[in-house]
Design a protein around this motif. Structure first.
Motif, mmCIF file in Angstrom:
data_model
loop_
_atom_site.group_PDB
_atom_site.id
_atom_site.type_symbol
_atom_site.label_atom_id
_atom_site.label_comp_id
_atom_site.label_asym_id
_atom_site.label_seq_id
_atom_site.Cartn_x
_atom_site.Cartn_y
_atom_site.Cartn_z
ATOM 1 N N GLY A 6 1.507 -17.092 -11.730
ATOM 2 C CA GLY A 6 0.121 -16.750 -11.456
ATOM 3 C C GLY A 6 -0.111 -15.891 -10.238
ATOM 4 N N VAL A 7 0.946 -15.534 -9.500
ATOM 5 C CA VAL A 7 0.808 -14.724 -8.281
ATOM 6 C C VAL A 7 1.377 -13.331 -8.539
ATOM 7 C CG1 VAL A 7 1.428 -14.506 -5.849
ATOM 8 C CG2 VAL A 7 0.985 -16.763 -6.833
ATOM 9 N N ARG A 8 0.588 -12.295 -8.240
ATOM 10 C CA ARG A 8 1.053 -10.927 -8.459
ATOM 11 C C ARG A 8 2.165 -10.588 -7.476
ATOM 12 N NH1 ARG A 8 -2.888 -5.760 -8.064
ATOM 13 N NH2 ARG A 8 -2.220 -5.805 -5.888
ATOM 14 N N LEU A 9 3.243 -9.971 -7.990
ATOM 15 C CA LEU A 9 4.402 -9.656 -7.164
ATOM 16 C C LEU A 9 4.350 -8.247 -6.588
ATOM 17 C CD1 LEU A 9 7.239 -11.232 -9.356
ATOM 18 C CD2 LEU A 9 6.002 -12.257 -7.449
ATOM 19 N N ASN A 10 3.875 -7.278 -7.348
ATOM 20 C CA ASN A 10 3.847 -5.890 -6.877
ATOM 21 C C ASN A 10 2.590 -5.648 -6.053
ATOM 22 O OD1 ASN A 10 2.943 -6.309 -9.715
ATOM 23 N ND2 ASN A 10 1.986 -4.313 -9.403
ATOM 24 N N ASP A 11 2.745 -4.850 -4.987
ATOM 25 C CA ASP A 11 1.614 -4.578 -4.101
ATOM 26 C C ASP A 11 0.607 -3.627 -4.727
ATOM 27 O OD1 ASP A 11 2.461 -6.144 -1.831
ATOM 28 O OD2 ASP A 11 4.042 -4.668 -1.553
ATOM 29 N N SER A 12 1.078 -2.694 -5.525
ATOM 30 C CA SER A 12 0.190 -1.748 -6.199
ATOM 31 C C SER A 12 0.673 -1.591 -7.632
ATOM 32 C CB SER A 12 0.199 -0.391 -5.477
ATOM 33 O OG SER A 12 1.513 0.134 -5.408
ATOM 34 N N PRO A 13 -0.221 -1.203 -8.565
ATOM 35 C CA PRO A 13 0.185 -1.086 -9.971
ATOM 36 C C PRO A 13 1.398 -0.176 -10.143
ATOM 37 C CG PRO A 13 -2.198 -0.976 -9.786
ATOM 38 C CD PRO A 13 -1.668 -0.956 -8.379
ATOM 39 N N ILE A 14 2.296 -0.576 -11.037
ATOM 40 C CA ILE A 14 3.541 0.153 -11.287
ATOM 41 C C ILE A 14 3.272 1.258 -12.294
ATOM 42 C CG2 ILE A 14 5.892 -0.053 -12.175
ATOM 43 C CD1 ILE A 14 5.775 -3.015 -11.281
ATOM 44 N N ASN A 71 0.822 -1.216 0.000
ATOM 45 C CA ASN A 71 0.000 0.000 0.000
ATOM 46 C C ASN A 71 0.853 1.261 0.000
ATOM 47 O OD1 ASN A 71 -2.462 1.345 -0.151
ATOM 48 N ND2 ASN A 71 -2.678 1.502 2.066
ATOM 49 N N LEU A 72 2.074 1.148 -0.505
ATOM 50 C CA LEU A 72 2.975 2.284 -0.654
ATOM 51 C C LEU A 72 3.574 2.236 -2.053
ATOM 52 C CD1 LEU A 72 4.939 2.087 2.726
ATOM 53 C CD2 LEU A 72 3.232 3.822 2.129
ATOM 54 N N SER A 73 3.900 3.392 -2.611
ATOM 55 C CA SER A 73 4.567 3.436 -3.904
ATOM 56 C C SER A 73 5.804 4.310 -3.793
ATOM 57 C CB SER A 73 3.631 3.985 -4.989
ATOM 58 O OG SER A 73 3.302 5.337 -4.739
ATOM 59 N N GLY A 74 6.812 3.969 -4.573
ATOM 60 C CA GLY A 74 8.063 4.711 -4.552
ATOM 61 C C GLY A 74 9.220 3.788 -4.849
ATOM 62 N N SER A 75 10.397 4.353 -5.025
ATOM 63 C CA SER A 75 11.586 3.570 -5.347
ATOM 64 C C SER A 75 12.145 2.926 -4.085
ATOM 65 C CB SER A 75 12.651 4.466 -5.988
ATOM 66 O OG SER A 75 12.168 5.023 -7.190
ATOM 67 N N TYR A 76 12.524 1.660 -4.212
ATOM 68 C CA TYR A 76 13.078 0.940 -3.072
ATOM 69 C C TYR A 76 13.930 -0.203 -3.596
ATOM 70 C CZ TYR A 76 9.579 -2.660 -4.037
ATOM 71 O OH TYR A 76 8.835 -3.637 -4.639
ATOM 72 N N GLY A 77 14.492 -0.976 -2.694
ATOM 73 C CA GLY A 77 15.274 -2.144 -3.073
ATOM 74 C C GLY A 77 16.604 -2.166 -2.361
ATOM 75 N N PRO A 78 17.004 -3.331 -1.844
ATOM 76 C CA PRO A 78 18.311 -3.440 -1.191
ATOM 77 C C PRO A 78 19.438 -3.105 -2.153
ATOM 78 C CG PRO A 78 16.943 -5.341 -0.694
ATOM 79 C CD PRO A 78 16.245 -4.578 -1.773
ATOM 80 N N ASP A 79 20.493 -2.543 -1.623
ATOM 81 C CA ASP A 79 21.667 -2.220 -2.415
ATOM 82 C C ASP A 79 22.886 -2.418 -1.531
ATOM 83 O OD1 ASP A 79 23.261 -1.446 -4.458
ATOM 84 O OD2 ASP A 79 22.244 0.446 -4.830
ATOM 85 N N THR A 80 24.058 -2.395 -2.136
ATOM 86 C CA THR A 80 25.291 -2.557 -1.372
ATOM 87 C C THR A 80 25.818 -1.180 -1.000
ATOM 88 O OG1 THR A 80 25.805 -4.583 -2.560
ATOM 89 C CG2 THR A 80 27.608 -3.511 -1.394
ATOM 90 N N TYR A 81 25.931 -0.921 0.293
ATOM 91 C CA TYR A 81 26.352 0.380 0.776
ATOM 92 C C TYR A 81 27.625 0.235 1.612
ATOM 93 C CZ TYR A 81 21.321 1.013 0.074
ATOM 94 O OH TYR A 81 20.059 1.017 -0.432
ATOM 95 N N PRO A 82 28.407 1.299 1.724
ATOM 96 C CA PRO A 82 29.475 1.282 2.726
ATOM 97 C C PRO A 82 28.858 1.270 4.119
ATOM 98 C CG PRO A 82 29.251 3.450 1.736
ATOM 99 C CD PRO A 82 28.386 2.540 0.931
ATOM 100 N N SER A 83 29.628 0.860 5.105
ATOM 101 C CA SER A 83 29.073 0.671 6.449
ATOM 102 C C SER A 83 28.610 1.979 7.075
ATOM 103 C CB SER A 83 30.115 0.005 7.346
ATOM 104 O OG SER A 83 31.282 0.808 7.420
#
Length: 506
Positions: free
Chosen positions: A336-344, A154-166
């Motif tokens: 057959g299972v939708r992956l995104n929570d809200s339309p992209i 129920n949220l939209s926006g850019s996200y996703g794990p990434d590799t960061y310095p500590s």
């Protein structure tokens, strides 16, 4: 360091155009409705944590108390200590099932290290929000492993794990899609330092009317229904600015196709919304018999799911087409299972963290709630597509033996099936530069479907010399019939894809 006038003008143009394109959003400000500072805990909270030895374990380093960890799994309810809700997290629901020892409340590790850390992936929820509100989540990475926000609900926006310095800090901003509960999932190890719920601060001033764009032939005129409004506009071709943002003073002519962006302003009023449209200037072609505009390619979605080389991550990509309505959105399905929570709505890709070589994906296009298109997805377990080639036999010239090397490639829809084919040039190994003498083998041009089916082979013949500077290919649907044409230099002796000699002058 010095810059040429041309370079400075282009830099200024880019900056002004960027300002113009964002002008209608520049006034957006927010009021904070609720916030959680998870990096600081009151004396009362710390006393409750210390007293609740049944549920919380104190953790020390060098005999200094730094944090508390949970002794029992979380239950998806507000966190409590000593029978009281922990004030600093009241209103946040931490997902159930976080095992004992995997939830840390870091309170004495330095302001840049404090926060709520979950060692296992689990959602955090906020109930009772309204569509249009905004949620911000400030995190700090705790290791060099990929970390961040892994999923949204129920949220939209850019996200996703990434590799960061500590030492990496990042604040995510998400928009609430619909009234109700929202949640996000942190990847393991992330330290959440603060959370806030915001709402747009309304500007009560009247808004200037959006500029109107009128095109007659090559002449463009702009107008605004708000009296005495000032119009600013810029012309953009792809990412390159053709003209810097300037005040509109009267009709003007275009000499090439481009994109026009305009806003209107008036003192004491809010800036208008951005007017943004593509303008096309007709180009003349002798075979068409009349001026016409180059037709865009009629392609399908071309959806692929490529293995990223890490874990079970598959990146699903699809085409955004030139005639897509602005309101078009997408859903992605796996088995057959939708992956995104809200339309992209803001991109044409989706990163699946749990894909497999045998997964079956589908991309669905929607207008509102109506499904208008369903596109199959080709899965690429290697992360790329192998296309088998029909390597031609080598030969012999006065300069000696030669063999064939795959050379330049282009893509286009050659047969009207809305999918790309590959056009590839075969160069003989004895190719020569312009400055060098000697005979070369013939240059060949092949066409292949993506499954390796060969459509044809063109032999440019012995009068087209092989080398890096002799044969360039241009492939496009020039006559607009849905099938691309190939243009290149030929000579007496050239044999076309049907096995016929190309006759000069015809």
């Amino acid at each position: 360091m010095s810059y040429s006038p041309r370079c400075l003008r282009k830099c200024c143009a880019l900056l002004l155009s960027a300002c113009l394109s964002l002008a209608c959003f520049a006034q957006t400000t927010y009021d904070t409705i609720q916030s959680w500072n998870l990096a600081e805990y009151s004396a009362q909270t710390l006393a409750n944590l210390a007293a609740d030895t049944e549920h919380w374990t104190p953790m020390y380093k060098d005999e200094v108390l730094q944090r508390y960890s949970n002794k029992v799994p979380t239950d998806g309810l507000p966190l409590q200590a000593n029978g009281q809700v922990i004030a600093e997290v009241e209103g946040l629901l931490v997902g159930s099932g976080i095992e004992a020892g995997s939830l840390l409340l870091r309170h004495n590790m330095g302001s840049s290290q404090n926060g709520m850390q979950m060692q296992r992936i689990a959602p955090v929820s906020i109930p009772g929000l309204q569509a249009g509100q905004r949620v911000t989540v400030a995190i700090k990475s705790s290791s060099s492993a990929p970390q961040g926000i892994a999923q949204l609900s129920n949220l939209s926006g850019s996200y996703g794990p990434d590799t960061y310095p500590s030492t990496y800090f990042k604040t995510y901003g998400f928009d609430v899609v619909a009234d109700g509960e929202v949640s996000w999932t942190n990847s393991g190890g992330v330290v959440v330092q603060s959370v806030a719920v915001l709402r747009v601060k309304e500007d009560q001033r009247e808004q200037v009317a959006t500029p109107l764009i009128k095109v007659e032939g090559k002449q463009v005129s702009l107008s605004c229904e708000t009296p005495d409004a000032r119009i600013l506009y810029a012309l953009v071709d792809h990412a390159e600015v053709l003209d810097y943002a300037r005040p509109y003073t009267g009709p003007f002519e275009l000499n090439r196709s481009c994109r026009l962006r305009a806003i209107a302003q008036k003192e004491g009023m809010r800036d208008s919304q951005l007017a943004d449209t593509s303008l096309q200037v007709a180009m003349s072609f002798p075979f068409a018999g009349r001026p016409r505009v180059l037709d865009p390619e009629a392609l399908d979605r071309g959806a692929v799911a490529s293995f990223t080389g890490s874990g079970s991550r598959y990146l699903i990509n699809w085409r955004s087409l030139i005639d897509d309505p602005a309101q078009l959105s997408f859903n992605v399905y796996r088995d057959g299972v939708r992956l995104n929570d809200s339309p992209i709505t803001d991109r044409s890709n989706y990163l699946d963290y749990a894909g497999a070589a045998g997964s079956e994906y589908t991309v669905e296009a929607l207008l509102g709630d109506e499904v208008v298109e369903t596109a199959p997805v080709q899965v690429l377990p290697k992360g790329y597509l192998d296309i088998p080639l029909n390597r031609p036999a080598g030969g012999t010239t006065e300069s000696g033996d030669f063999y064939y090397i795959p050379g330049d490639c282009m893509v286009a829809d050659l047969d009207g099936d809305k999918a790309y084919e590959v056009i590839m040039k075969w160069d003989p190994s004895n190719g020569r530069d312009n400055s060098e003498s000697g005979y070369t083998g013939n240059v060949l041009i092949d066409a292949y479907r993506m499954d390796g089916t060969q459509l044809w082979r063109i032999d440019l013949g012995k009068n087209i010399r092989a080398g890096a500077h002799y044969t360039q290919l241009m492939v496009y649907d020039l006559d607009g019939d849905g099938r691309a044409e190939l243009a290149c230099k030929t000579a007496p002796g050239t044999i076309d894809g049907l096995g016929n000699y190309v006759l000069m002058g015809q």
